[in-house]
Design a protein around this motif. Structure first.
Motif, PDB file in Angstrom:
ATOM      1  N   ALA A   1     157.810  48.661  84.559  1.00 20.50           N
ATOM      2  CA  ALA A   1     158.450  49.393  85.649  1.00 20.50           C
ATOM      3  C   ALA A   1     158.759  48.389  86.758  1.00 20.50           C
ATOM      4  O   ALA A   1     158.099  47.354  86.872  1.00 20.50           O
ATOM      5  CB  ALA A   1     157.537  50.505  86.167  1.00 20.50           C
ATOM      6  N   PRO A   2     159.746  48.682  87.578  1.00 23.95           N
ATOM      7  CA  PRO A   2     160.087  47.724  88.639  1.00 23.95           C
ATOM      8  C   PRO A   2     159.054  47.718  89.760  1.00 23.95           C
ATOM      9  O   PRO A   2     158.261  48.643  89.905  1.00 23.95           O
ATOM     10  CB  PRO A   2     161.435  48.249  89.143  1.00 23.95           C
ATOM     11  CG  PRO A   2     161.359  49.721  88.908  1.00 23.95           C
ATOM     12  CD  PRO A   2     160.598  49.885  87.610  1.00 23.95           C
ATOM     13  N   TYR A   3     159.072  46.672  90.538  1.00 24.09           N
ATOM     14  CA  TYR A   3     158.274  46.546  91.751  1.00 24.09           C
ATOM     15  C   TYR A   3     159.201  45.962  92.817  1.00 24.09           C
ATOM     16  O   TYR A   3     160.306  45.488  92.490  1.00 24.09           O
ATOM     17  CB  TYR A   3     157.043  45.665  91.510  1.00 24.09           C
ATOM     18  CG  TYR A   3     157.362  44.285  90.980  1.00 24.09           C
ATOM     19  CD1 TYR A   3     157.591  43.215  91.848  1.00 24.09           C
ATOM     20  CD2 TYR A   3     157.452  44.044  89.609  1.00 24.09           C
ATOM     21  CE1 TYR A   3     157.898  41.949  91.367  1.00 24.09           C
ATOM     22  CE2 TYR A   3     157.763  42.788  89.119  1.00 24.09           C
ATOM     23  CZ  TYR A   3     157.988  41.747  90.002  1.00 24.09           C
ATOM     24  OH  TYR A   3     158.311  40.502  89.526  1.00 24.09           O
ATOM     25  N   PRO A   4     158.838  46.008  94.078  1.00 21.80           N
ATOM     26  CA  PRO A   4     159.746  45.529  95.120  1.00 21.80           C
ATOM     27  C   PRO A   4     160.199  44.084  94.879  1.00 21.80           C
ATOM     28  O   PRO A   4     159.388  43.187  94.657  1.00 21.80           O
ATOM     29  CB  PRO A   4     158.902  45.644  96.399  1.00 21.80           C
ATOM     30  CG  PRO A   4     157.975  46.781  96.112  1.00 21.80           C
ATOM     31  CD  PRO A   4     157.622  46.629  94.657  1.00 21.80           C
ATOM     32  N   GLY A   5     161.513  43.901  94.892  1.00 29.15           N
ATOM     33  CA  GLY A   5     162.082  42.576  94.675  1.00 29.15           C
ATOM     34  C   GLY A   5     162.368  42.245  93.230  1.00 29.15           C
ATOM     35  O   GLY A   5     163.030  41.229  92.949  1.00 29.15           O
ATOM     36  N   GLU A   6     161.889  43.060  92.301  1.00 32.03           N
ATOM     37  CA  GLU A   6     162.146  42.827  90.866  1.00 32.03           C
ATOM     38  C   GLU A   6     163.631  43.067  90.583  1.00 32.03           C
ATOM     39  O   GLU A   6     164.242  43.957  91.190  1.00 32.03           O
ATOM     40  CB  GLU A   6     161.244  43.772  90.057  1.00 32.03           C
ATOM     41  CG  GLU A   6     161.192  43.493  88.570  1.00 32.03           C
ATOM     42  CD  GLU A   6     162.287  44.215  87.812  1.00 32.03           C
ATOM     43  OE1 GLU A   6     162.747  43.661  86.803  1.00 32.03           O
ATOM     44  OE2 GLU A   6     162.681  45.320  88.248  1.00 32.03           O
ATOM     45  N   PRO A   7     164.263  42.256  89.702  1.00 32.28           N
ATOM     46  CA  PRO A   7     165.717  42.329  89.514  1.00 32.28           C
ATOM     47  C   PRO A   7     166.291  43.690  89.156  1.00 32.28           C
ATOM     48  O   PRO A   7     167.436  43.991  89.513  1.00 32.28           O
ATOM     49  CB  PRO A   7     165.969  41.312  88.393  1.00 32.28           C
ATOM     50  CG  PRO A   7     164.884  40.298  88.558  1.00 32.28           C
ATOM     51  CD  PRO A   7     163.674  41.101  88.983  1.00 32.28           C
ATOM     52  N   SER A   8     165.528  44.543  88.472  1.00 36.23           N
ATOM     53  CA  SER A   8     166.074  45.844  88.092  1.00 36.23           C
ATOM     54  C   SER A   8     165.771  46.941  89.109  1.00 36.23           C
ATOM     55  O   SER A   8     166.106  48.110  88.876  1.00 36.23           O
ATOM     56  CB  SER A   8     165.542  46.265  86.711  1.00 36.23           C
ATOM     57  OG  SER A   8     164.215  46.764  86.790  1.00 36.23           O
ATOM     58  N   ALA A   9     165.144  46.596  90.231  1.00 35.44           N
ATOM     59  CA  ALA A   9     164.713  47.609  91.199  1.00 35.44           C
ATOM     60  C   ALA A   9     165.891  48.409  91.747  1.00 35.44           C
ATOM     61  O   ALA A   9     165.806  49.639  91.906  1.00 35.44           O
ATOM     62  CB  ALA A   9     163.937  46.957  92.336  1.00 35.44           C
ATOM     63  N   ASP A  10     167.002  47.756  92.059  1.00 37.38           N
ATOM     64  CA  ASP A  10     168.161  48.477  92.587  1.00 37.38           C
ATOM     65  C   ASP A  10     168.697  49.470  91.559  1.00 37.38           C
ATOM     66  O   ASP A  10     169.072  50.599  91.903  1.00 37.38           O
ATOM     67  CB  ASP A  10     169.267  47.503  93.001  1.00 37.38           C
ATOM     68  CG  ASP A  10     168.914  46.711  94.248  1.00 37.38           C
ATOM     69  OD1 ASP A  10     167.966  47.106  94.961  1.00 37.38           O
ATOM     70  OD2 ASP A  10     169.582  45.684  94.502  1.00 37.38           O
ATOM     71  N   ASP A  11     168.744  49.064  90.319  1.00 40.33           N
ATOM     72  CA  ASP A  11     169.214  49.960  89.273  1.00 40.33           C
ATOM     73  C   ASP A  11     168.244  51.115  89.074  1.00 40.33           C
ATOM     74  O   ASP A  11     168.660  52.246  88.786  1.00 40.33           O
ATOM     75  CB  ASP A  11     169.386  49.190  87.957  1.00 40.33           C
ATOM     76  CG  ASP A  11     170.081  50.000  86.884  1.00 40.33           C
ATOM     77  OD1 ASP A  11     171.232  50.424  87.112  1.00 40.33           O
ATOM     78  OD2 ASP A  11     169.466  50.237  85.831  1.00 40.33           O
ATOM     79  N   PHE A  12     166.950  50.848  89.263  1.00 42.98           N
ATOM     80  CA  PHE A  12     165.960  51.915  89.136  1.00 42.98           C
ATOM     81  C   PHE A  12     166.157  52.962  90.232  1.00 42.98           C
ATOM     82  O   PHE A  12     165.962  54.164  89.991  1.00 42.98           O
ATOM     83  CB  PHE A  12     164.548  51.344  89.204  1.00 42.98           C
ATOM     84  CG  PHE A  12     163.471  52.357  88.930  1.00 42.98           C
ATOM     85  CD1 PHE A  12     163.142  52.715  87.630  1.00 42.98           C
ATOM     86  CD2 PHE A  12     162.792  52.972  89.980  1.00 42.98           C
ATOM     87  CE1 PHE A  12     162.165  53.667  87.371  1.00 42.98           C
ATOM     88  CE2 PHE A  12     161.801  53.919  89.731  1.00 42.98           C
ATOM     89  CZ  PHE A  12     161.496  54.264  88.420  1.00 42.98           C
ATOM     90  N   VAL A  13     166.534  52.558  91.411  1.00 38.49           N
ATOM     91  CA  VAL A  13     166.810  53.526  92.475  1.00 38.49           C
ATOM     92  C   VAL A  13     167.984  54.415  92.075  1.00 38.49           C
ATOM     93  O   VAL A  13     167.973  55.629  92.328  1.00 38.49           O
ATOM     94  CB  VAL A  13     167.077  52.804  93.810  1.00 38.49           C
ATOM     95  CG1 VAL A  13     167.537  53.796  94.874  1.00 38.49           C
ATOM     96  CG2 VAL A  13     165.823  52.077  94.279  1.00 38.49           C
ATOM     97  N   LYS A  14     169.000  53.837  91.440  1.00 34.42           N
ATOM     98  CA  LYS A  14     170.113  54.653  90.926  1.00 34.42           C
ATOM     99  C   LYS A  14     169.611  55.629  89.863  1.00 34.42           C
ATOM    100  O   LYS A  14     170.035  56.786  89.818  1.00 34.42           O
ATOM    101  CB  LYS A  14     171.194  53.752  90.341  1.00 34.42           C
ATOM    102  CG  LYS A  14     171.891  52.860  91.354  1.00 34.42           C
ATOM    103  CD  LYS A  14     172.909  51.950  90.669  1.00 34.42           C
ATOM    104  CE  LYS A  14     173.571  51.012  91.676  1.00 34.42           C
ATOM    105  NZ  LYS A  14     174.520  50.074  91.013  1.00 34.42           N
ATOM    106  N   PHE A  15     168.719  55.155  89.021  1.00 34.48           N
ATOM    107  CA  PHE A  15     168.092  55.989  87.998  1.00 34.48           C
ATOM    108  C   PHE A  15     167.316  57.127  88.664  1.00 34.48           C
ATOM    109  O   PHE A  15     167.413  58.295  88.251  1.00 34.48           O
ATOM    110  CB  PHE A  15     167.167  55.095  87.160  1.00 34.48           C
ATOM    111  CG  PHE A  15     166.344  55.778  86.102  1.00 34.48           C
ATOM    112  CD1 PHE A  15     166.891  56.086  84.868  1.00 34.48           C
ATOM    113  CD2 PHE A  15     164.993  56.060  86.328  1.00 34.48           C
ATOM    114  CE1 PHE A  15     166.123  56.686  83.875  1.00 34.48           C
ATOM    115  CE2 PHE A  15     164.228  56.654  85.351  1.00 34.48           C
ATOM    116  CZ  PHE A  15     164.794  56.965  84.118  1.00 34.48           C
ATOM    117  N   TYR A  16     166.583  56.799  89.711  1.00 33.01           N
ATOM    118  CA  TYR A  16     165.830  57.806  90.463  1.00 33.01           C
ATOM    119  C   TYR A  16     166.761  58.841  91.082  1.00 33.01           C
ATOM    120  O   TYR A  16     166.473  60.056  91.075  1.00 33.01           O
ATOM    121  CB  TYR A  16     165.004  57.116  91.547  1.00 33.01           C
ATOM    122  CG  TYR A  16     164.335  58.066  92.507  1.00 33.01           C
ATOM    123  CD1 TYR A  16     163.182  58.758  92.154  1.00 33.01           C
ATOM    124  CD2 TYR A  16     164.864  58.288  93.783  1.00 33.01           C
ATOM    125  CE1 TYR A  16     162.565  59.639  93.025  1.00 33.01           C
ATOM    126  CE2 TYR A  16     164.251  59.166  94.668  1.00 33.01           C
ATOM    127  CZ  TYR A  16     163.102  59.842  94.283  1.00 33.01           C
ATOM    128  OH  TYR A  16     162.500  60.714  95.142  1.00 33.01           O
TER     129      TYR A  16
END
Length: 348
Positions: A301-316
């Motif tokens: 799962a992503p954590y702050p600053g992890e490369p996929s974090a922005d995409d995870f927010v879109k997923f959220y």
């Protein structure tokens, strides 16, 4: 809880889950009120997973060093915030004393069945599992519902209960012995999940070791990405079609019980790989594995600053995904989870 799982899928949505979410993450361990997922998107996963490995030995912490007292507290906290809890059990090898991945002896399952040399020991192990599950209670004494997922990934051969380590009959007997013993010990707050790996080619193979009708509430598969995006999407699509066929035939809920891409090297994995496949099927939840604090690169799962974090927010933000804040509107949250679920002991 079962009503909620079915309602989510019926509405074309699915819950997001994360293993060990509130007990450790990247760069931290043991903090209260913390979660890598929450740090990224501002919300807890709708489903949290924990493992019971080592409880059978009477230890205070599980195989990943998480105290069972902490697991109990976090399970209650997740329930009270409206979320759900599932638990797996990487039980140690009762014949060799080594861990669940010790496959040096193909007679282990047989040895714990009635008449086997390890049967009495193993029944004591089951009693410890039941006692712990029954101890997960709210302050006013209500037992927290748990989706219990024993003897998972049995279509592979990396656990002592795996495909090449026991016959179909022995596996079914192990599953039913577990089910019956926990009910005899009063653990009637459980839902039960049957969860092979990605190996079955069709419904017949998926059901080869099906324990019995009426004792399974949810089915799923564990399917991780190891190769290319195209290969994973194709294999996930194939196995989810099989799971859907079985789900409809058996009239049980379905899920992607474990998934993920270790270290998430694809920065758009959430919306461009996982979501397009899963949204095609009536999936109750998708659960990704843990973010290990003590094993570099072992996170899902992503954590702050992890490369996929922005995409995870879109997923959220996608209306199809369900996190804790969404559950109340979707299916009544913890109120729905409090509806009793009972099942009878089977004699199979």
């Amino acid at each position: 809880m079962l009503d909620c799982l079915k309602t989510v899928a019926r509405e074309g949505k699915f819950m997001f889950g994360h293993h060990d979410d509130p007990v450790y993450g990247i760069g931290w361990a043991g903090d209260e009120g913390r979660s890598d997922v929450k740090s990224v998107c501002g919300d807890y996963p709708a489903l949290m997973s924990f493992d019971l490995g080592d409880i059978e030995l009477g230890r205070e912490a599980n195989l990943d060093g998480v105290p069972f007292d902490r697991i109990r507290r976090e399970a209650v906290a997740q329930y009270e915030r409206g979320g759900m809890v599932t638990m797996s059990w990487h039980a140690n090898n009762p014949a060799t004393g080594k861990n669940a991945w010790d496959v040096s002896d193909s007679s282990v399952v047989r040895s714990v069945l009635p008449g086997g040399v390890n049967h009495d020991k193993f029944m004591g192990w089951l009693d410890r599992v039941a006692d712990f599950l029954n101890s997960i209670k709210t302050a006013d004494g209500r037992k927290v519902p748990v989706l219990f997922r024993p003897w998972h990934e049995h279509t592979g051969s990396w656990f002592w209960w795996g495909q090449a380590l026991c016959t179909a009959g022995e596996y079914k007997a192990l599953w039913m012995m577990t089910y019956n013993r926990l009910h005899e010990k009063g653990a009637d707050q459980l839902l039960w999940a049957y969860s092979p790996g990605i190996e079955p080619a069709d419904a017949a193979a998926f059901l080869e070791r099906w324990p019995a009708d009426g004792v399974v509430d949810l089915i799923g598969v564990d399917a991780y990405q190891y190769g290319t995006k195209a290969d994973y999407m194709a294999s996930l699509d194939r196995i989810m079609a099989v799971v859907t066929e079985v789900s409809k035939a058996k009239r049980v809920a379905m899920a992607l019980t474990e998934a993920g891409y270790e270290s998430i090297p694809d920065s758009t994995w959430w919306t461009q790989t996982l979501l397009p496949v899963i949204s095609k099927y009536p999936v109750s939840y998708v659960l990704v594995w843990r973010n290990a604090h003590d094993k570099p690169g072992h996170y899902f799962a992503p954590y702050p600053g992890e490369p996929s974090a922005d995409d995870f927010v879109k997923f959220y933000d996608d209306p199809r995904t369900v996190f804790v804040k969404d559950i109340e509107a979707c299916c009544g949250g913890a109120a729905a989870c409090r509806k009793p679920h009972t099942a009878q002991i089977k004699n199979n």
